[in-house]
Design a protein around this motif. Structure first.
Motif, PDB file in Angstrom:
ATOM      1  N   LEU A 315       0.811  -1.229   0.000  1.00  0.00           N
ATOM      2  CA  LEU A 315       0.000   0.000   0.000  1.00  0.00           C
ATOM      3  C   LEU A 315       0.849   1.285   0.000  1.00  0.00           C
ATOM      4  O   LEU A 315       0.598   2.184  -0.802  1.00  0.00           O
ATOM      5  CB  LEU A 315      -1.005  -0.026   1.161  1.00  0.00           C
ATOM      6  N   ILE A 319       0.250   3.995  -6.014  1.00  0.00           N
ATOM      7  CA  ILE A 319       0.085   5.362  -6.508  1.00  0.00           C
ATOM      8  C   ILE A 319      -0.600   6.229  -5.450  1.00  0.00           C
ATOM      9  O   ILE A 319      -0.202   7.350  -5.185  1.00  0.00           O
ATOM     10  CB  ILE A 319      -0.715   5.375  -7.834  1.00  0.00           C
ATOM     11  N   LEU A 320      -1.611   5.688  -4.784  1.00  0.00           N
ATOM     12  CA  LEU A 320      -2.332   6.486  -3.788  1.00  0.00           C
ATOM     13  C   LEU A 320      -1.635   6.538  -2.428  1.00  0.00           C
ATOM     14  O   LEU A 320      -1.911   7.405  -1.615  1.00  0.00           O
ATOM     15  CB  LEU A 320      -3.752   5.937  -3.599  1.00  0.00           C
ATOM     16  N   ARG A 321      -0.810   5.550  -2.176  1.00  0.00           N
ATOM     17  CA  ARG A 321      -0.032   5.445  -0.937  1.00  0.00           C
ATOM     18  C   ARG A 321      -0.840   5.177   0.331  1.00  0.00           C
ATOM     19  O   ARG A 321      -0.377   4.562   1.248  1.00  0.00           O
ATOM     20  CB  ARG A 321       0.822   6.697  -0.681  1.00  0.00           C
ATOM     21  N   ARG A 322      -2.025   5.736   0.412  1.00  0.00           N
ATOM     22  CA  ARG A 322      -2.819   5.566   1.639  1.00  0.00           C
ATOM     23  C   ARG A 322      -4.284   5.854   1.365  1.00  0.00           C
ATOM     24  O   ARG A 322      -4.641   6.358   0.304  1.00  0.00           O
ATOM     25  CB  ARG A 322      -2.313   6.500   2.734  1.00  0.00           C
TER      26      ARG A 322
END
Ligand code: SF4
Ligand code: SF4
Lengths: 328, 132
Positions: A315, A319-322
Motif C-alpha cells: 500500500l 500510486i495512492l499510498r494511503r
C-alpha cells in the motif's frame, strides 16, 4: 586491508528480517569474517553515537529493514544514508511498506484510539495517550513522533538496491552479500531477485488456466485445496501472476496462495493494480454476455476486501499510498 | 499522490479507436492535447494503473468510452468492465469516490451519445471537485 564496514538496522518491522540474517547459519560466519559490522542493534552493542562518529561514506553498505513510521526511524535512515556508500532496502517493509504499511488504511489518531482505548483488553479511563513531550517532576520525557502515514525506505532516503521478500530467503540474501563483496552488483536501483513472475517457476504452472469460468472467488478456508493444482484453477486468488520470483515458492509449497511479498517485476508502477488487472482478466464468467452490469457488479462484490488483498504488501508504495482521511 | 504536472482539464477520457474515434471526429468535442481525450487501440489497454496515473497527473475524474458489451472484436470490454468494477471497490476502500471513474458504452455512429457522455461526466465531476 581494512575490512569493509557494514551496518544492519531495523525500522518498523517484525524482527523477521533479523531472523533471516541469522538463518544464514554457517554462511553468516563467513560474512562476519569478511566485514566489520559497525551497527546491528539486535545482536551487537553499538550505539547511535558510534555511527555519528564515522566519516561520511565510511560504511560500505547499510542494510535497513522495516518501513518508516516514526521520527526516530527517519532520523536513523538519514544518518545511515549519510554515512554509507550504498543503502540496501532489506525485505518487503523497507521495499514496499508490507504489513506495517496496512496502517495506511487509517492514521495516527485511528491507531491510538484502537490501541490505547478500544481494544477489548485496554483499560484507560484517564485517556492517557503517548505524547512527544511529557513533563514529570524529574524533567521532560520525550518520545519520537509517530507519523500519520507509513513510508517505504526509498520515500525517506535514496536507496541503491532492494532485497525483496517477507522475509528475504537465505539464498537471496547471500547472493546480495556475495555480489557486494565481489564487486558484482548490478545497476543501481535493481531489485536483487530474478525479474520473472513466480508463475514461471511454479510447479503448478501446468494447470494454470488461461481463462477461468468460475462463478465464485474461493477463500482458503472455504474449500479443500488440491496441493497439485494451480490455485487459480480452484478459484482462489494467487498473486504469483505478477509477483517477482525468488522466494522458492515458499507459500505454494505449504499449499497457500502467493500474496505478493516479493513485489512487482521491473517497470510496474502499482503492484496491487497490476495484479488486480491480471486477476480480473482471468475471471471470465460463464455466459457473461447474458449478464447485466449489475449482475457482474454483484459477483465482484464476492471478492472480499480487494484493496486489502491486492495491497497486502504494497500500500505505501502504490500510486495512492494511503487511504484519504477526512479533514477535521 | 505526487502531482508531476497539473492540467486544466478536469476529466481524462479514454476512447476506443474502433468504436468511439469515428464519432469523436464528428462531434464538437475538442481533441486538443490539453483537453485530455486519449484514443487507445482498445479499452482493454486501459488498465487500472493507467486510470490511476491520470489521477496522478491531476484529473478529477476518468471516463472510459468503450464499444458496447458484446461488440468488442477483442472481447476486451468485459475485461475492462471487470477491472473498473474492482477498481471502484478499491477506490471506495481508500475513501475516493468511485463515481470518479465511469465507463460508457458507445457505438460507432453515436455522436450525440458520446458528447452527452463527456459533458455529463464533466458536470458530475465538477460537482465533486478535486481529490483532496
Ligand atoms: S497462480 Fe499461483 S499456483 Fe498458479 S502457477 Fe502462478 S504461482 Fe503457481
Ligand atoms: S509465494 Fe508469494 S507471498 Fe509467499 S513468499 Fe513467495 S512471493 Fe512471498
Amino acid at each position: 586491508m581494512a575490512k569493509p564496514k557494514v551496518a544492519f538496522y531495523w525500522n518498523a518491522s517484525c524482527g523477521g528480517c533479523e531472523e533471516a540474517v541469522i538463518d544464514l547459519a554457517e554462511d553468516l560466519l563467513k560474512v562476519a569474517d569478511a566485514v566489520d559490522i559497525v551497527l546491528w542493534p539486535v545482536a551487537l552493542d553499538f550505539k547511535k553515537k558510534d555511527v555519528e562518529n564515522l566519516k561520511d561514506n565510511e560504511i560500505v553498505a547499510s542494510f535497513i529493514n522495516g518501513a518508516v513510521r516514526t521520527e526516530e526511524q527517519k532520523e536513523m535512515a538519514e544518518l545511515l544514508r549519510a554515512k554509507s556508500q550504498l543503502v540496501f532496502a532489506f525485505g518487503s517493509c523497507a521495499h514496499e511498506g508490507c504489513i506495517p504499511g496496512l496502517a495506511n488504511f487509517t492514521n495516527r489518531e485511528g491507531i491510538f484510539e484502537r490501541v490505547y482505548k478500544t481494544t477489548e483488553s485496554t483499560k484507560n479511563p484517564e485517556g492517557i495517550f503517548p505524547k512527544v513531550k511529557t513533563k514529570v517532576p524529574e524533567g521532560e520525557l520525550t518520545l519520537p513522533e509517530f507519523f500519520d502515514t507509513v513510508y517505504t525506505l526509498d520515500q525517506t532516503v535514496e536507496v541503491d538496491y532492494y532485497i525483496p521478500g517477507c522475509a528475504p530467503p537465505p539464498d537471496i540474501i547471500m547472493n546480495a552479500f556475495t555480489a557486494l563483496l565481489e564487486g558484482n552488483l548490478p545497476e543501481k536501483g535493481s531489485v536483487l531477485s530474478p525479474n520473472i513472475a513466480l508463475c514461471d517457476e511454479c510447479d503448478r504452472n501446468e494447470s494454470k488456466p488461461e481463462k477461468l469460468e468460475i462463478p465464485e472467488f474461493n477463500r482458503v478456508h472455504q474449500i479443500e485445496i488440491d496441493p497439485e493444482k494451480c490455485f487459480l484453477a480452484q478459484g482462489i486468488i494467487c498473486m504469483g501472476i505478477s509477483t517477482r520470483s525468488g522466494c522458492g515458492q515458499r507459500c505454494i509449497n505449504v499449499n497457500m496462495p502467493c500474496r505478493g511479498c516479493f513485489g512487482p517485476l521491473d517497470g510496474v508502477k502499482d503492484f496491487g493494480l497490476r495484479t488486480m488487472a491480471g486477476i480480473a482478466s482471468i475471471f471470465a464468467l460463464e455466459n457473461e454476455e447474458n449478464l447485466s452490469e449489475e449482475d457482474l457488479s454483484k459477483l465482484m462484490d464476492k471478492l472480499v476486501d480487494p484493496a486489502g488483498l491486492f495491497y497486502m504488501y504494497s500500500l505505501p508504495s502504490s500510486i495512492l499510498r494511503r487511504k484519504r482521511m477526512e479533514e477535521k | 499522490m505526487d502531482n508531476p504536472t497539473t492540467n486544466s482539464a478536469k476529466i481524462t477520457t479514454f476512447c476506443c479507436n474502433w468504436s468511439v474515434k469515428p464519432g469523436l471526429r464528428l462531434s464538437n468535442l475538442s481533441t486538443d492535447e490539453e483537453d485530455k481525450i486519449i484514443v487507445t487501440m482498445c479499452t482493454g489497454r486501459v488498465g487500472p494503473e493507467l486510470v490511476m496515473q491520470a489521477f496522478e497527473y491531476g484529473a478529477w475524474g476518468v471516463l472510459i468510452c468503450a464499444c458496447p458489451l458484446g461488440e468488442c472484436k477483442h472481447d476486451a470490454n468485459y475485461k475492462t468492465l471487470r477491472r473498473v468494477l474492482l477498481l471502484k471497490r478499491m477506490l471506495s476502500q481508500l475513501n475516493i469516490e468511485p463515481e470518479r471513474v465511469r465507463i460508457e458504452w458507445i457505438d460507432t455512429g453515436e455522436v450525440a451519445k458520446l458528447q452527452n457522455a463527456v459533458n455529463g461526466f464533466y458536470d458530475a465531476i465538477e460537482k465533486l471537485g478535486p481529490i483532496k
